[in-house]
Design a protein around this motif. Structure first.
Motif, PDB file in Angstrom:
ATOM      1  N   LEU A 237       0.855  -1.176   0.000  1.00  0.00           N
ATOM      2  CA  LEU A 237       0.000   0.000   0.000  1.00  0.00           C
ATOM      3  C   LEU A 237       0.898   1.234   0.000  1.00  0.00           C
ATOM      4  O   LEU A 237       1.443   1.620   1.021  1.00  0.00           O
ATOM      5  CB  LEU A 237      -0.938   0.012   1.208  1.00  0.00           C
ATOM      6  N   ASP A 238       1.064   1.833  -1.177  1.00  0.00           N
ATOM      7  CA  ASP A 238       1.913   3.014  -1.317  1.00  0.00           C
ATOM      8  C   ASP A 238       1.291   4.211  -0.612  1.00  0.00           C
ATOM      9  O   ASP A 238       0.068   4.295  -0.450  1.00  0.00           O
ATOM     10  CB  ASP A 238       2.114   3.350  -2.796  1.00  0.00           C
ATOM     11  N   VAL A 239       2.138   5.163  -0.239  1.00  0.00           N
ATOM     12  CA  VAL A 239       1.653   6.343   0.471  1.00  0.00           C
ATOM     13  C   VAL A 239       0.618   7.109  -0.341  1.00  0.00           C
ATOM     14  O   VAL A 239      -0.351   7.626   0.209  1.00  0.00           O
ATOM     15  CB  VAL A 239       2.803   7.273   0.923  1.00  0.00           C
ATOM     16  N   GLU A 240       0.816   7.172  -1.659  1.00  0.00           N
ATOM     17  CA  GLU A 240      -0.147   7.886  -2.500  1.00  0.00           C
ATOM     18  C   GLU A 240      -1.517   7.216  -2.451  1.00  0.00           C
ATOM     19  O   GLU A 240      -2.550   7.885  -2.443  1.00  0.00           O
ATOM     20  CB  GLU A 240       0.340   7.960  -3.953  1.00  0.00           C
ATOM     21  N   GLU A 241      -1.520   5.891  -2.422  1.00  0.00           N
ATOM     22  CA  GLU A 241      -2.788   5.168  -2.370  1.00  0.00           C
ATOM     23  C   GLU A 241      -3.502   5.392  -1.036  1.00  0.00           C
ATOM     24  O   GLU A 241      -4.734   5.477  -0.991  1.00  0.00           O
ATOM     25  CB  GLU A 241      -2.570   3.672  -2.598  1.00  0.00           C
ATOM     26  N   LYS A 242      -2.749   5.511   0.042  1.00  0.00           N
ATOM     27  CA  LYS A 242      -3.364   5.803   1.344  1.00  0.00           C
ATOM     28  C   LYS A 242      -4.139   7.118   1.277  1.00  0.00           C
ATOM     29  O   LYS A 242      -5.275   7.208   1.738  1.00  0.00           O
ATOM     30  CB  LYS A 242      -2.299   5.894   2.436  1.00  0.00           C
TER      31      LYS A 242
END
Length: 105
Positions: free
Chosen positions: A84-89
């Motif tokens: 879970l990439d930071v952008e997706e969070k």
């Protein structure tokens, strides 16, 4: 797996330490590690595939600060079974908001 961390490193109680320059040294130390990072006004967000890489990067950032005393805050979100990439969070929260997750002023 994904490891996301919030890192804040700063000199403390050292009148000879130039605060902004020491913060820059801490951030520059992250370049030696296999991490992605983004610096914000209060902390630097770090993302890596391995927990050990985050710890090593945080240690190097702390040691890069040339002061008689430093303070380091490290907060870790360790996804052990998914990526879970930071952008997706942020995207997930913005989906619920229906707008960007920042002030509209």
């Amino acid at each position: 797996m994904t490891v996301t961390a919030m890192l804040s490193v700063a000199p403390l109680d050292d009148a000879d330490a130039e605060f902004d320059a020491e913060i820059a040294k801490a951030i520059d130390a992250l370049e030696a590690f296999d991490v992605e990072y983004e610096t914000n006004p209060m902390e630097t967000t770090i993302q890596a595939d391995e927990l050990s890489e985050v710890f090593d990067a945080a240690q190097a950032a702390t040691e890069a600060v040339d002061a008689s005393r430093t303070i380091t805050d490290l907060k870790i979100d360790h996804f052990r079974e998914e990526r879970l990439d930071v952008e997706e969070k942020v995207d997930r929260v913005e989906t619920h908001l229906g707008r960007p997750a920042r002030s509209q002023r």
